[in-house]
Design an enzyme around this catalytic site. Structure first.
Site, short mmCIF file in Angstrom:
data_model
loop_
_atom_site.label_atom_id
_atom_site.label_comp_id
_atom_site.label_asym_id
_atom_site.label_seq_id
_atom_site.Cartn_x
_atom_site.Cartn_y
_atom_site.Cartn_z
N HIS A 1 33.15 57.03 3.28
CA HIS A 1 32.90 57.77 2.03
C HIS A 1 34.01 57.49 1.00
CE1 HIS A 1 30.49 61.39 0.46
NE2 HIS A 1 31.07 60.80 -0.56
N ARG B 1 24.60 60.24 -0.52
CA ARG B 1 24.76 61.25 0.52
C ARG B 1 23.94 60.82 1.72
NH1 ARG B 1 28.43 62.46 -2.17
NH2 ARG B 1 28.88 64.45 -3.15
C1 GLV Z 1 31.80 61.81 -3.79
O1 GLV Z 1 31.01 61.75 -2.91
C2 GLV Z 1 31.54 62.49 -5.03
O2 GLV Z 1 30.52 63.17 -5.13
O3 GLV Z 1 32.35 62.36 -5.95
#
Ligand code: GLV
Length: 309
Positions: free
Chosen positions: A272, A224
């Site tokens: 991401h 994160r």
């Molecule tokens: C992605 O960021 C997840 O938490 O699966």
């Protein structure tokens, strides 16, 4: 009874198709078109707006559509008496390990340096270094961290690991607890952040952490954005403390237009995707959780809301 679904990400259609296949007899209602709230007994959600889940009085369980549950547990109105689960899909761990191996190898082989040289049409061999002489520190040793350890170990890297509580993993020099982190960072050539976002990990990778890392070391963040203090990272990159960074997570996503990380010469940005959920396999896991909830069996991969993951 019916299932609530919510995901603002662009793979929501894939999710719905996979879930309808895995749960052919169930009605899946996509928030906000939920019908009568008391008919909802199971929620499958990703980044659902805060407060929404409190509106379903008959929920048996809440399942995250991702491995991380920070957005969910940050909901002040989350019905905490309802079991909450994370998605632990072995395929996602494989995806994470592939991403991390790619980023580690990219730095290890000097491919960024060669890309710069190519831009100058420069033919120059850089000194090679053996994988066993390169220490990779895995911060976070859950399912993802362990899969990364397995794959990186197979490539011959020297592995260090750090986690909140003690772990024993073959081939990894493990340490745990807040006092040990800085010692570990001082030994690492590459640090890979795979930790959950919690009050303890927020801003963990800050100037003090970068100061401890070896000159020329490398950061990979697949967790994160809030774990890394971005302007302190940029300062560490600019003055050469860090050789570079591969970042898959950002404090604000999508990364804003014009953000300095987009164009930093030694930063690689991905949107991401390091461990995208895989709807086809995940839907089978979720269908099993629905069956468990409705037959009174415990949910798998429960979140400990006090610890935040
Ligand atoms: C992605 O960021 C997840 O938490 O699966």
């Amino acid at each position: 009874m019916a299932i609530l679904f919510h995901s603002p990400w662009d793979n929501a259609d894939q999710w719905l198709a996979a879930l309808r296949m895995a749960l052919p007899d169930d009605e899946i209602r996509v928030w906000p078109a939920v019908g009568a709230p008391e008919e909802i007994d199971f929620a499958m959600v990703w980044q659902i707006p805060h407060g929404v889940l409190a509106g379903f009085p008959n929920l048996l369980a809440i399942a995250s559509l991702g491995a991380g549950v920070d957005a969910l547990v940050a909901d002040p109105d989350l019905p905490r008496h309802v079991p909450i689960t994370r998605l632990l899909d072995p395929l996602m761990a494989d995806r994470m390990a592939e991403y991390v191996c790619a980023a580690v190898l990219h730095h290890h082989l000097g491919l960024d340096v060669y890309a710069e040289q190519q831009g100058r049409e420069q033919w120059r061999r850089q000194p090679a270094r053996d994988a066993r002489d390169r220490s990779v520190a895995l911060l976070g040793l859950g399912q993802m961290g362990q899969r990364c350890a397995h794959r990186l170990g197979g490539l011959g890297f020297n592995l260090l690991g750090w986690s909140r509580r003690a772990r024993k993993i073959d081939g990894v020099r493990c340490s745990h607890g807040p006092d040990r982190l800085h010692r570990l960072l001082a030994m690492a050539d590459i640090a890979v952040v795979l930790l959950p976002l919690t009050a303890q990990t927020t801003n963990l990778m800050d100037q003090a952490a970068f100061d401890l890392m070896r000159r020329g070391s490398y950061l990979i963040n697949c967790s994160r954005g809030e774990i890394v203090v971005e302007d302190e990272l940029i300062a560490a990159l600019d003055d050469g403390r860090l050789a570079g960074a591969t970042l898959d997570a950002f404090r604000v996503e999508p990364l804003a237009a014009g953000h300095p990380l987009w164009r930093h010469a030694r930063v690689r940005v991905t949107p991401h995707i390091a461990s995208l959920s895989a709807p086809a396999t995940a839907a089978l896991i979720l269908a099993d959780q629905v069956r468990r909830a409705r037959t009174g069996q415990p949910q798998q991969d429960l979140v400990d809301v006090r610890h935040g993951y």
